[in-house]
Scaffold this motif. Sequence first.
Motif, PDB file in Angstrom:
ATOM      1  N   SER A  18       0.827  -1.215   0.000  1.00 45.87           N
ATOM      2  CA  SER A  18       0.000   0.000   0.000  1.00 45.87           C
ATOM      3  C   SER A  18       0.858   1.260   0.000  1.00 45.87           C
ATOM      4  CB  SER A  18      -0.934   0.015   1.204  1.00 45.87           C
ATOM      5  OG  SER A  18      -1.860  -1.031   1.110  1.00 45.87           O
ATOM      6  N   ARG A  22       0.823   4.077  -2.903  1.00 46.13           N
ATOM      7  CA  ARG A  22       0.590   5.503  -2.624  1.00 46.13           C
ATOM      8  C   ARG A  22       1.692   6.368  -3.212  1.00 46.13           C
ATOM      9  NH1 ARG A  22       0.358   4.372   2.866  1.00 46.13           N
ATOM     10  NH2 ARG A  22      -1.454   3.056   3.090  1.00 46.13           N
ATOM     11  N   LYS A  26       1.193   9.109  -6.164  1.00 44.99           N
ATOM     12  CA  LYS A  26       1.619  10.495  -5.977  1.00 44.99           C
ATOM     13  C   LYS A  26       2.449  10.966  -7.174  1.00 44.99           C
ATOM     14  CE  LYS A  26       3.295  11.934  -1.912  1.00 44.99           C
ATOM     15  NZ  LYS A  26       4.305  12.175  -0.846  1.00 44.99           N
ATOM     16  N   ASP A  56      -7.057   3.211  -2.250  1.00 44.22           N
ATOM     17  CA  ASP A  56      -5.912   2.842  -1.418  1.00 44.22           C
ATOM     18  C   ASP A  56      -5.719   1.329  -1.299  1.00 44.22           C
ATOM     19  OD1 ASP A  56      -3.694   3.659   0.007  1.00 44.22           O
ATOM     20  OD2 ASP A  56      -4.720   3.486   1.928  1.00 44.22           O
TER      21      ASP A  56
END
Length: 86
Positions: A18, A22, A26, A56
């Motif tokens: 995870s 992320r 980004k 997510d």
Amino acid sequence: MSTMILWQICHKNELNNSDLTRYIVKLLRKRKITTKQVARDLNIAVERARNWYYKDTGMTALDLLRMMQKYEFVREAIDGSLSLEV
């Protein structure tokens, strides 16, 4: 690179799937790449891209490999993080 070194890199870090997802999301958002564009470029379903882009959930290894193959900046980010550990 031996499997022992890869094992040490993976277990030294507290980075899980995870967290990696992320970080990549980004990078994609900084470059204003949308989920539809990612889905089209990687030849995956839009819903699958939306899941890890907005909900997510971690991306699969296949998604990561395809992304590294398609986007140079993702490959450089992953290579750069691995070279710092070795």
